[in-house]
Design a protein around this motif. Structure first.
Motif, PDB file in Angstrom:
ATOM      1  N   THR A  23       2.276  -5.489  -2.538  1.00 44.20           N
ATOM      2  CA  THR A  23       2.679  -5.089  -3.992  1.00 44.20           C
ATOM      3  C   THR A  23       2.338  -3.776  -4.182  1.00 44.20           C
ATOM      4  N   LYS A  24       2.912  -3.384  -5.330  1.00 40.89           N
ATOM      5  CA  LYS A  24       2.695  -2.016  -5.710  1.00 40.89           C
ATOM      6  C   LYS A  24       1.414  -1.737  -6.372  1.00 40.89           C
ATOM      7  N   ASN A  25       0.554  -0.829  -5.952  1.00 42.24           N
ATOM      8  CA  ASN A  25      -0.583  -0.397  -6.197  1.00 42.24           C
ATOM      9  C   ASN A  25      -1.751  -1.512  -6.633  1.00 42.24           C
ATOM     10  N   GLU A  26      -1.619  -2.497  -5.329  1.00 40.96           N
ATOM     11  CA  GLU A  26      -2.592  -3.466  -5.421  1.00 40.96           C
ATOM     12  C   GLU A  26      -3.115  -3.490  -4.224  1.00 40.96           C
ATOM     13  N   PRO A  27      -4.642  -3.822  -4.057  1.00 38.40           N
ATOM     14  CA  PRO A  27      -5.276  -3.875  -2.754  1.00 38.40           C
ATOM     15  C   PRO A  27      -4.803  -5.098  -1.564  1.00 38.40           C
ATOM     16  N   LEU A  28      -4.790  -4.842  -0.460  1.00 42.47           N
ATOM     17  CA  LEU A  28      -4.221  -5.635   0.522  1.00 42.47           C
ATOM     18  C   LEU A  28      -5.570  -6.355   0.894  1.00 42.47           C
ATOM     19  N   ALA A  29      -5.425  -7.621   1.151  1.00 41.37           N
ATOM     20  CA  ALA A  29      -6.636  -8.455   1.667  1.00 41.37           C
ATOM     21  C   ALA A  29      -6.740  -8.186   3.023  1.00 41.37           C
ATOM     22  N   GLY A  30      -7.827  -8.117   3.702  1.00 45.82           N
ATOM     23  CA  GLY A  30      -7.731  -7.897   5.296  1.00 45.82           C
ATOM     24  C   GLY A  30      -9.053  -7.514   5.606  1.00 45.82           C
ATOM     25  N   PRO A  31      -9.394  -7.503   6.929  1.00 43.59           N
ATOM     26  CA  PRO A  31     -10.556  -7.135   7.504  1.00 43.59           C
ATOM     27  C   PRO A  31     -11.045  -5.609   7.449  1.00 43.59           C
ATOM     28  N   PRO A  32     -12.288  -5.366   7.461  1.00 39.45           N
ATOM     29  CA  PRO A  32     -12.697  -4.205   7.320  1.00 39.45           C
ATOM     30  C   PRO A  32     -11.909  -2.838   8.237  1.00 39.45           C
ATOM     31  N   ALA A  33     -11.191  -3.120   9.528  1.00 40.16           N
ATOM     32  CA  ALA A  33     -10.534  -2.256  10.140  1.00 40.16           C
ATOM     33  C   ALA A  33      -9.326  -2.062   9.578  1.00 40.16           C
ATOM     34  N   LEU A  34      -8.588  -2.938   8.974  1.00 42.38           N
ATOM     35  CA  LEU A  34      -7.497  -2.700   8.070  1.00 42.38           C
ATOM     36  C   LEU A  34      -7.543  -2.045   6.818  1.00 42.38           C
ATOM     37  N   GLN A  35      -8.882  -2.020   6.315  1.00 43.46           N
ATOM     38  CA  GLN A  35      -8.984  -1.345   5.039  1.00 43.46           C
ATOM     39  C   GLN A  35      -9.398   0.221   5.283  1.00 43.46           C
ATOM     40  N   THR A  36      -9.893   0.267   6.649  1.00 43.55           N
ATOM     41  CA  THR A  36     -10.284   1.597   7.417  1.00 43.55           C
ATOM     42  C   THR A  36      -8.688   2.331   7.377  1.00 43.55           C
ATOM     43  N   LEU A  37      -7.869   1.675   7.994  1.00 47.51           N
ATOM     44  CA  LEU A  37      -6.675   2.363   8.131  1.00 47.51           C
ATOM     45  C   LEU A  37      -5.876   2.580   6.880  1.00 47.51           C
ATOM     46  N   LEU A  38      -6.032   1.632   5.851  1.00 46.58           N
ATOM     47  CA  LEU A  38      -5.263   1.829   4.564  1.00 46.58           C
ATOM     48  C   LEU A  38      -5.677   2.920   3.826  1.00 46.58           C
ATOM     49  N   HIS A  39      -7.068   3.278   4.188  1.00 50.81           N
ATOM     50  CA  HIS A  39      -8.145   4.176   3.262  1.00 50.81           C
ATOM     51  C   HIS A  39      -7.371   5.641   3.678  1.00 50.81           C
ATOM     52  N   GLN A  40      -6.799   5.920   4.848  1.00 48.67           N
ATOM     53  CA  GLN A  40      -6.524   7.294   5.160  1.00 48.67           C
ATOM     54  C   GLN A  40      -5.138   7.426   4.583  1.00 48.67           C
ATOM     55  N   LEU A  41      -4.564   6.634   3.891  1.00 50.81           N
ATOM     56  CA  LEU A  41      -3.212   6.879   3.729  1.00 50.81           C
ATOM     57  C   LEU A  41      -3.045   7.347   1.984  1.00 50.81           C
ATOM     58  N   THR A  42      -2.286   8.494   1.932  1.00 51.75           N
ATOM     59  CA  THR A  42      -2.073   8.728   0.631  1.00 51.75           C
ATOM     60  C   THR A  42      -1.215   7.928  -0.141  1.00 51.75           C
ATOM     61  N   HIS A  43      -1.297   8.056  -1.757  1.00 56.55           N
ATOM     62  CA  HIS A  43      -0.135   7.368  -2.327  1.00 56.55           C
ATOM     63  C   HIS A  43       1.057   7.609  -2.259  1.00 56.55           C
ATOM     64  N   GLU A  44       1.298   8.721  -1.847  1.00 57.75           N
ATOM     65  CA  GLU A  44       2.621   9.240  -1.302  1.00 57.75           C
ATOM     66  C   GLU A  44       3.275   8.446  -0.193  1.00 57.75           C
ATOM     67  N   GLU A  45       2.256   8.498   0.829  1.00 59.67           N
ATOM     68  CA  GLU A  45       2.772   7.894   2.179  1.00 59.67           C
ATOM     69  C   GLU A  45       3.173   6.553   1.877  1.00 59.67           C
ATOM     70  N   PHE A  46       2.183   5.720   1.219  1.00 54.26           N
ATOM     71  CA  PHE A  46       2.340   4.298   0.920  1.00 54.26           C
ATOM     72  C   PHE A  46       1.640   3.848  -0.227  1.00 54.26           C
ATOM     73  N   ASP A  47       2.534   3.157  -1.171  1.00 53.85           N
ATOM     74  CA  ASP A  47       1.972   2.594  -2.324  1.00 53.85           C
ATOM     75  C   ASP A  47       2.537   1.147  -2.697  1.00 53.85           C
ATOM     76  N   GLY A  48       3.299   0.764  -1.853  1.00 57.53           N
ATOM     77  CA  GLY A  48       3.769  -0.839  -1.942  1.00 57.53           C
ATOM     78  C   GLY A  48       5.076  -0.694  -2.895  1.00 57.53           C
TER      79      GLY A  48
END
Ligand code: BES
Ligand code: MN
Ligand code: ZN
Length: 509
Positions: A23-48
């Motif tokens: 969903t838009k502008n909300e964190p995604l639940a998931g393991p640290p590995a996922l969070q690391t991946l998501l962390h590298q994304l800018t808002h423009e790349e993906f914001d839900g």
């Protein structure tokens, strides 16, 4: 497409791709590995945001080779339609990059979105979105298709609690794709007789009763409307009748009738249409085809109410045997002593002329409620555009139920009025009424014409001229026939079952 379930741990799957809904502008639940991946994304790349997709290579950060992020938009605006659109876009993305197997996250944490509904919407949309009409492409460069989906269920959700929703979604999507496949066939392939053949085939497969009236039988029965409209073609008109009887008890209750316009090609007849886009009039059979699809789904779902499908099939062509402007014809009399007389002012207003015979027939057969679907008027498209069908009739509560079913399923319908003034507009000097009401209010005067044949039987008319096919690809509708009406009617029928069974005195299981 194979569908299986597995309980969560999606992010530990060694799959070619895992699909995650955000969903838009909300964190995604998931393991640290996922969070690391998501962390590298800018808002423009993906914001839900809605319609946003992002396919990433995980480069070993997750066991899956790729991650597909799918935007659902704002949580507070989320509906099942949002889920269907998102899942449809995601499925096409996977197909386009040649992925055939995917793990898909099923979310149970979204407000007002029960997990079974979410899962059903995903399965329905994936199946609808990836439908292709390629039967006439002789080169075999067919794109890859999704072969297997594994639904990842949250740990507290059991497979058995969503299996029914998944089965139902598949039945409904398959029936819709079946209808699309017939709807997309051109006029040289599907004639009224061929449509009758499909109906017989369906009847055999799903144990329906099928009665076909060919031209000779229509003459004996004095179906003056169908005979007039179909008279210009060498392909004779047919009335196709399909009957579904539920497994006991509800057997002997009076049926709900679904009536469909099936003009296999509408050239306009002697009142010939302009040639621009005339090819699209191969879709003028889609009301009838939706009736086929709805009966198929109803039978497969074993709905507990009897159904009567009536399809008025004809081809509208100009020739030496065509009906003409000025003709006065007499429709099927049904329950009445005499048929209604019709002054034909425009042979291109043929839909209402075949439908009136079908409606009179359904009424004579004792239908308790009648719903007709028809690509009836260009005026309806002018009024409502391509985003909903027109809804008219003589029963406000039926209309409200259908409107709600449309809202749930995405097969949206919207009401237009049917006041007595509109009936005045189709008065004729020489017959009971005429088949056009002039330039204004065309969708309504067409319905006013039909109203004459339903008596006091509760009736709804759905003008699907703007929704039966699409010339632009939509998230889960490829170009061409959409199968509009099947998801709508199956939803309405399923919900009406309870109250209707009660009314019919059928004990409910
Ligand atoms: N099949 C058409 C309606 C239609 C038009 C559907 C465009 C989808 C897109 C129908 O038979 C028809 O020709 N209706 C006429 C009625 C008029 C002559 C009163 C129309 O809408 O122009
Ligand atoms: Mn027409
Ligand atoms: Zn037509």
């Amino acid at each position: 497409m194979k569908i299986s379930f597995a309980s969560d741990a999606l992010f530990s799957w060694q799959s070619p791709v895992v699909v995650v809904f955000a969903t838009k502008n909300e964190p995604l639940a998931g393991p640290p590995a996922l969070q690391t991946l998501l962390h590298q994304l800018t808002h423009e790349e993906f914001d839900g945001s809605e319609k946003k997709l992002l396919l990433l290579h995980t480069a070993g950060q997750l066991p899956a080779e790729r991650l597909l992020l799918v935007g659902l938009g704002e949580t507070k605006e989320l509906t099942l339609e949002t889920v269907r659109r998102a899942a449809g876009l995601a499925a096409k993305k996977l197909r386009d990059v040649g992925l055939t197997r995917a793990g898909v996250q099923i979310r149970a944490d979204l407000p007002d979105c029960p997990v079974a509904d979410f899962a059903g919407a995903v399965v329905e949309a994936v199946s609808l979105a990836t439908y292709q009409f390629n039967q006439f492409k002789t080169s075999d460069n067919h794109s890859t298709q999704l072969e297997s989906l594994t639904l990842a269920l949250p740990t507290d959700v059991t497979a058995s609690s969503i299996r029914a929703a998944i089965d139902r979604a598949r039945i409904i999507a398959d029936a819709t794709n079946y209808a699309r496949s017939i709807g997309n066939l051109p006029g040289n392939v599907v004639t009224p007789a061929v449509l009758a053949h499909y109906a017989r085939q369906l009847a055999r497969q799903y144990r329906l009763k099928c009665t076909i009236l060919n031209q000779a039988a229509l003459r004996r029965g004095q179906f003056g409307g169908l005979l007039a409209v179909g008279g210009g073609s060498t392909h004779e008109p047919h009335l196709i009748v399909l009957e579904y009887q539920p497994p006991t008890p509800g057997r002997h209750a009076s049926p709900i009738a679904l009536i469909g316009k099936a003009i296999t090609f509408d050239s306009g007849g002697i009142s010939l249409k302009p040639s621009e886009k005339m090819d699209e009039m191969k879709f003028d059979k889609c009301g009838g085809v939706a009736v086929l699809g709805t009966l198929r789904a109803a039978a497969e779902l074993r709905l507990p109410i009897p159904l009567l499908g009536v399809i008025a099939a004809a081809e509208n062509l100009p020739s030496a045997t065509s009906y003409r402007p000025g003709d006065i014809i007499t429709s099927y009399r049904g329950k009445e002593k005499r048929g209604v007389t019709i002054e034909v002012l425009n042979t291109d207003a043929e839909g209402r002329i075949v439908l009136c015979d079908a409606l009179a027939y359904a009424r004579q057969r004792g239908a308790r409620t009648m719903i007709d679907l028809a690509t009836l008027t260009g005026a309806c498209v002018v009024a409502l555009g391509p985003h909903c069908a027109g809804l008219l009739g003589n029963d406000l509560s039926l209309q409200e139920q259908l409107r709600a079913a449309g809202q749930r399923t995405g097969d949206r319908v919207w009401p237009l009025p049917l006041w007595p003034e509109y009936k005045e507009m189709i008065k004729s000097d020489v017959a009971d009424h005429k088949n056009t009401g002039g330039r204004y209010g065309g969708a309504i005067t067409a319905a006013a014409f039909l109203a004459r044949y339903v008596g006091d039987t509760p009736w709804a008319h759905i003008d699907i001229a703007g929704t039966a096919w699409t010339s632009e690809e939509k998230p889960y509708h490829p170009k061409g026939a959409t199968g509009f009406g099947i998801r709508l009617l199956v939803d309405w029928l399923s919900r009406s079952c309870g109250p209707l069974q009660q009314e019919m005195g059928i004990p409910q299981s």
